[in-house]
Design a protein around this motif. Structure first.
Motif, PDB file in Angstrom:
ATOM      1  N   VAL A 118       0.875  -1.220   0.024  1.00 52.40           N
ATOM      2  CA  VAL A 118       0.074   0.056  -0.066  1.00 52.40           C
ATOM      3  C   VAL A 118       0.850   1.366   0.057  1.00 52.40           C
ATOM      4  CG1 VAL A 118      -1.714   1.494   1.208  1.00 52.40           C
ATOM      5  CG2 VAL A 118      -2.011  -1.209   1.045  1.00 52.40           C
ATOM      6  N   LEU A 119       1.868   1.146   0.772  1.00 51.60           N
ATOM      7  CA  LEU A 119       2.860   2.373   0.753  1.00 51.60           C
ATOM      8  C   LEU A 119       3.599   2.702  -0.528  1.00 51.60           C
ATOM      9  CD1 LEU A 119       4.615   2.117   4.246  1.00 51.60           C
ATOM     10  CD2 LEU A 119       3.061   3.679   3.711  1.00 51.60           C
ATOM     11  N   LYS A 120       4.065   1.626  -1.176  1.00 53.73           N
ATOM     12  CA  LYS A 120       4.579   1.652  -2.533  1.00 53.73           C
ATOM     13  C   LYS A 120       3.298   2.209  -3.565  1.00 53.73           C
ATOM     14  CE  LYS A 120       7.986  -1.776  -2.025  1.00 53.73           C
ATOM     15  NZ  LYS A 120       8.713  -3.054  -2.377  1.00 53.73           N
ATOM     16  N   PHE A 121       2.370   1.852  -3.431  1.00 54.22           N
ATOM     17  CA  PHE A 121       1.369   2.107  -4.357  1.00 54.22           C
ATOM     18  C   PHE A 121       1.179   3.522  -4.112  1.00 54.22           C
ATOM     19  CE2 PHE A 121      -3.432   2.747  -5.080  1.00 54.22           C
ATOM     20  CZ  PHE A 121      -3.310   2.807  -6.440  1.00 54.22           C
ATOM     21  N   ALA A 122       0.859   4.017  -2.734  1.00 55.28           N
ATOM     22  CA  ALA A 122       0.653   5.607  -2.241  1.00 55.28           C
ATOM     23  C   ALA A 122       1.920   6.387  -3.157  1.00 55.28           C
ATOM     24  CB  ALA A 122       0.540   5.575  -1.199  1.00 55.28           C
ATOM     25  N   ARG A 123       3.087   6.050  -2.933  1.00 59.37           N
ATOM     26  CA  ARG A 123       4.166   6.795  -3.418  1.00 59.37           C
ATOM     27  C   ARG A 123       3.929   6.736  -5.036  1.00 59.37           C
ATOM     28  NH1 ARG A 123       7.593   2.896  -0.712  1.00 59.37           N
ATOM     29  NH2 ARG A 123       7.852   3.532   1.451  1.00 59.37           N
ATOM     30  N   LEU A 124       3.593   5.871  -5.773  1.00 59.35           N
ATOM     31  CA  LEU A 124       3.334   5.836  -6.957  1.00 59.35           C
ATOM     32  C   LEU A 124       2.206   6.704  -7.523  1.00 59.35           C
ATOM     33  CD1 LEU A 124       4.593   4.066  -9.500  1.00 59.35           C
ATOM     34  CD2 LEU A 124       2.529   2.905  -9.428  1.00 59.35           C
ATOM     35  N   VAL A 125       1.036   6.907  -6.802  1.00 59.44           N
ATOM     36  CA  VAL A 125       0.309   7.606  -7.044  1.00 59.44           C
ATOM     37  C   VAL A 125       0.656   9.122  -6.662  1.00 59.44           C
ATOM     38  CG1 VAL A 125      -2.102   8.427  -6.297  1.00 59.44           C
ATOM     39  CG2 VAL A 125      -1.736   6.260  -6.722  1.00 59.44           C
ATOM     40  N   LYS A 126       1.236   9.383  -5.720  1.00 59.04           N
ATOM     41  CA  LYS A 126       1.996  10.803  -5.416  1.00 59.04           C
ATOM     42  C   LYS A 126       2.784  11.152  -6.421  1.00 59.04           C
ATOM     43  CE  LYS A 126       2.646  13.730  -2.008  1.00 59.04           C
ATOM     44  NZ  LYS A 126       1.689  14.788  -1.845  1.00 59.04           N
ATOM     45  N   MET A 127       3.701  10.199  -6.943  1.00 60.16           N
ATOM     46  CA  MET A 127       4.475  10.782  -8.100  1.00 60.16           C
ATOM     47  C   MET A 127       3.843  11.093  -9.310  1.00 60.16           C
ATOM     48  SD  MET A 127       7.418   8.381  -9.951  1.00 60.16           S
ATOM     49  CE  MET A 127       6.036   7.329 -10.929  1.00 60.16           C
ATOM     50  N   TYR A 128       2.748  10.740  -9.664  1.00 61.42           N
ATOM     51  CA  TYR A 128       1.919  10.752 -10.741  1.00 61.42           C
ATOM     52  C   TYR A 128       0.827  11.882 -10.543  1.00 61.42           C
ATOM     53  CZ  TYR A 128       3.314   6.836 -13.446  1.00 61.42           C
ATOM     54  OH  TYR A 128       4.004   5.891 -14.097  1.00 61.42           O
ATOM     55  N   GLU A 129       0.642  12.239  -9.331  1.00 61.23           N
ATOM     56  CA  GLU A 129      -0.277  13.485  -8.899  1.00 61.23           C
ATOM     57  C   GLU A 129       0.180  14.845  -9.708  1.00 61.23           C
ATOM     58  OE1 GLU A 129      -0.376  14.011  -4.773  1.00 61.23           O
ATOM     59  OE2 GLU A 129      -1.947  12.508  -4.493  1.00 61.23           O
ATOM     60  N   THR A 130       1.376  15.119  -9.680  1.00 61.56           N
ATOM     61  CA  THR A 130       1.942  16.283 -10.225  1.00 61.56           C
ATOM     62  C   THR A 130       1.760  16.294 -11.803  1.00 61.56           C
ATOM     63  OG1 THR A 130       4.161  15.572 -10.557  1.00 61.56           O
ATOM     64  CG2 THR A 130       3.500  16.678  -8.270  1.00 61.56           C
ATOM     65  N   GLN A 131       1.661  15.192 -12.467  1.00 58.96           N
ATOM     66  CA  GLN A 131       1.870  14.930 -14.012  1.00 58.96           C
ATOM     67  C   GLN A 131       0.508  14.825 -14.691  1.00 58.96           C
ATOM     68  OE1 GLN A 131       4.258  11.651 -14.869  1.00 58.96           O
ATOM     69  NE2 GLN A 131       5.733  11.717 -13.373  1.00 58.96           N
ATOM     70  N   ASP A 132      -0.502  14.213 -13.547  1.00 57.27           N
ATOM     71  CA  ASP A 132      -1.918  14.040 -14.206  1.00 57.27           C
ATOM     72  C   ASP A 132      -2.795  14.469 -13.153  1.00 57.27           C
ATOM     73  OD1 ASP A 132      -3.245  11.890 -16.561  1.00 57.27           O
ATOM     74  OD2 ASP A 132      -4.108  11.829 -14.297  1.00 57.27           O
ATOM     75  N   PRO A 133      -3.933  15.447 -13.639  1.00 55.10           N
ATOM     76  CA  PRO A 133      -4.822  15.961 -12.783  1.00 55.10           C
ATOM     77  C   PRO A 133      -5.938  15.031 -12.554  1.00 55.10           C
ATOM     78  CG  PRO A 133      -4.865  17.219 -15.045  1.00 55.10           C
ATOM     79  CD  PRO A 133      -3.601  15.960 -15.061  1.00 55.10           C
ATOM     80  N   GLU A 134      -6.119  14.072 -13.366  1.00 56.73           N
ATOM     81  CA  GLU A 134      -7.017  13.087 -13.021  1.00 56.73           C
ATOM     82  C   GLU A 134      -6.722  12.122 -11.737  1.00 56.73           C
ATOM     83  OE1 GLU A 134      -9.676   9.610 -15.061  1.00 56.73           O
ATOM     84  OE2 GLU A 134      -8.433  10.569 -16.438  1.00 56.73           O
ATOM     85  N   ILE A 135      -5.570  11.858 -11.699  1.00 58.46           N
ATOM     86  CA  ILE A 135      -4.800  11.050 -10.557  1.00 58.46           C
ATOM     87  C   ILE A 135      -4.817  11.726  -9.449  1.00 58.46           C
ATOM     88  CG2 ILE A 135      -2.781  10.128  -9.762  1.00 58.46           C
ATOM     89  CD1 ILE A 135      -2.192   8.724 -12.472  1.00 58.46           C
ATOM     90  N   ALA A 136      -4.674  13.155  -9.563  1.00 59.79           N
ATOM     91  CA  ALA A 136      -4.651  13.988  -8.439  1.00 59.79           C
ATOM     92  C   ALA A 136      -5.901  14.037  -7.774  1.00 59.79           C
ATOM     93  CB  ALA A 136      -4.070  15.612  -8.819  1.00 59.79           C
ATOM     94  N   ALA A 137      -7.047  14.335  -8.666  1.00 63.52           N
ATOM     95  CA  ALA A 137      -8.380  14.329  -8.100  1.00 63.52           C
ATOM     96  C   ALA A 137      -8.726  13.206  -7.452  1.00 63.52           C
ATOM     97  CB  ALA A 137      -9.281  14.801  -9.256  1.00 63.52           C
ATOM     98  N   MET A 138      -8.526  11.866  -8.148  1.00 63.75           N
ATOM     99  CA  MET A 138      -9.002  10.754  -7.408  1.00 63.75           C
ATOM    100  C   MET A 138      -7.904  10.421  -6.239  1.00 63.75           C
ATOM    101  SD  MET A 138      -9.499   7.783 -10.634  1.00 63.75           S
ATOM    102  CE  MET A 138      -7.886   8.206 -11.625  1.00 63.75           C
TER     103      MET A 138
END
Length: 122
Positions: A78-98
């Motif tokens: 879960v921590l690794k997944f959270a880090r991956l999502v955090k990395m993509y948040e700045t690149q993708d507004p849809e991921i940031a919103a989700m």
């Protein structure tokens, strides 16, 4: 001999969107809603109890989804997944919103103390 660590799962932005969407949907499954509600009620909005009672349930719900994408079935996945999502948040507004939506499902609304309230003037 110790076994080699499992390879780090990698997801493209598109795959991360799909997995994040599935994780969010998992929190709306009636069984999981009941599990989260029960944990929240037991925690009584106490942040320490939230960490002890709600966070493990939320972690289990996420693990059930992300293990299908190569993340281990421990809290580390879960921590690794959270880090991956955090990395993509700045690149993708849809991921940031989700990601913001997922956080709102996990954390209780914070109440602010009343202005001029709790600390008496001396």
């Amino acid at each position: 001999m110790a076994s080699a660590p499992a390879p780090q799962p990698t997801l493209t932005v598109e795959q991360a969107r799909v997995v994040l969407s599935e994780v969010i949907q998992a929190f709306s499954v009636p069984e999981n809603v009941a599990r989260m509600d029960e944990a929240r009620e037991s925690a009584c909005n106490d942040m320490g109890k939230m960490l002890q009672l709600v966070l493990p349930v939320a972690t289990q719900i996420q693990q059930e989804v992300i293990k299908a994408y190569g993340f281990n079935n421990e809290g580390e996945g879960v921590l690794k997944f959270a880090r991956l999502v955090k990395m993509y948040e700045t690149q993708d507004p849809e991921i940031a919103a989700m990601s913001a939506k997922l956080k709102s499902l996990l954390l209780p609304p914070l109440s602010t103390p009343p202005i001029g309230g709790a600390i008496p003037a001396s």
